[in-house]
Design a protein around this motif. Structure first.
Motif, short mmCIF file in Angstrom:
data_model
loop_
_atom_site.label_atom_id
_atom_site.label_comp_id
_atom_site.label_asym_id
_atom_site.label_seq_id
_atom_site.Cartn_x
_atom_site.Cartn_y
_atom_site.Cartn_z
N VAL A 214 36.70 39.13 33.64
CA VAL A 214 36.81 40.37 34.67
C VAL A 214 36.87 39.79 35.76
CG1 VAL A 214 34.95 41.90 35.78
CG2 VAL A 214 34.88 41.85 33.36
N VAL A 215 36.49 38.42 36.45
CA VAL A 215 36.48 38.06 37.43
C VAL A 215 38.26 37.62 37.62
CG1 VAL A 215 36.16 35.75 38.77
CG2 VAL A 215 34.33 36.95 37.91
N VAL A 216 38.73 36.81 36.58
CA VAL A 216 40.13 36.69 36.78
C VAL A 216 40.86 37.97 36.64
CG1 VAL A 216 41.98 35.48 35.50
CG2 VAL A 216 39.88 34.58 35.80
N ARG A 217 40.87 38.75 35.83
CA ARG A 217 41.54 40.20 35.89
C ARG A 217 41.35 40.85 37.05
NH1 ARG A 217 41.53 43.47 30.89
NH2 ARG A 217 40.04 44.72 32.38
N ARG A 218 40.15 40.77 37.72
CA ARG A 218 39.82 41.56 38.96
C ARG A 218 39.53 43.04 38.70
NH1 ARG A 218 40.20 38.59 43.28
NH2 ARG A 218 40.60 40.33 44.84
#
Length: 192
Positions: free
Chosen positions: A107-111
């Protein structure tokens, strides 16, 4: 194709490359976040559970090697997290998780928010150790993107049963993430 426990996904599970991690860690330190449990974030995790009806609610800050649950609500309260054999790093097992486990680093990397109604239906995510070792079957999470544009972590809920989150669940978790980011901004501005 549904994942069966113990089977390996066709493409293998890869934790995404996180080029923003060093900058995120600096920002988290500057904000004083992610170093220890926080009563405000614990209360927010309680709200996540209440609003979604999930057994697990988490405010998670993601570092370079670990994730830290600054806010946590489980069926057993705030400690003794029944996440089974998941090994922790750099902290107690109640609040830390290696970065290569779970769904929040994605989730963090995909934003972008991630909705997994039944993780076994997604080969990319079904092979995550949380499936076999802890029984996680459902995930709903959204990134915490602050005013500097950095994704600090996530808010998420988990269940050991498949959950039909649908569009309402997606909108709920995104709204709650936005609320928590505003809380972080108020804290940074000295308004709390």
């Amino acid at each position: 194709m549904r994942y069966e426990p113990g089977a390996r996904p066709a493409h293998g599970l890869l934790t995404p490359v996180d080029r923003e991690a060093p900058e995120r860690v600096r920002r988290l330190r500057a904000l004083g976040l992610g170093a220890g449990p926080d009563l405000v974030f614990d209360a927010f995790a309680d709200r996540l559970v209440e609003v979604t009806g999930s057994p697990y609610g988490i405010v998670n800050f993601v570092g370079e090697r670990r994730q830290f649950f600054a806010g946590l609500r489980t069926p057993r309260g705030r400690s003794g997290v029944p996440l089974g054999a998941v090994p922790a790093v750099d902290g107690g097992p109640e609040r830390c998780l290696a970065r290569d486990r779970g769904y929040c680093p994605h989730v963090v990397v995909r934003r972008k928010a991630l909705v997994l109604e039944d993780v076994r239906d997604y080969p990319r995510f079904a092979g995550n150790p949380l499936v076999d070792e802890t029984g996680v079957r459902s995930y709903l999470g959204a990134p915490l993107i602050d005013r500097t544009g950095i994704a600090l972590g996530t808010v998420c809920v988990l269940d050991t049963e498949p959950r039909p989150w649908g569009r309402p669940g997606l909108e709920t978790i995104k709204t709650m993430a936005a609320e928590l980011v505003e809380e972080i901004h108020r804290r940074e501005d000295g308004l709390l």
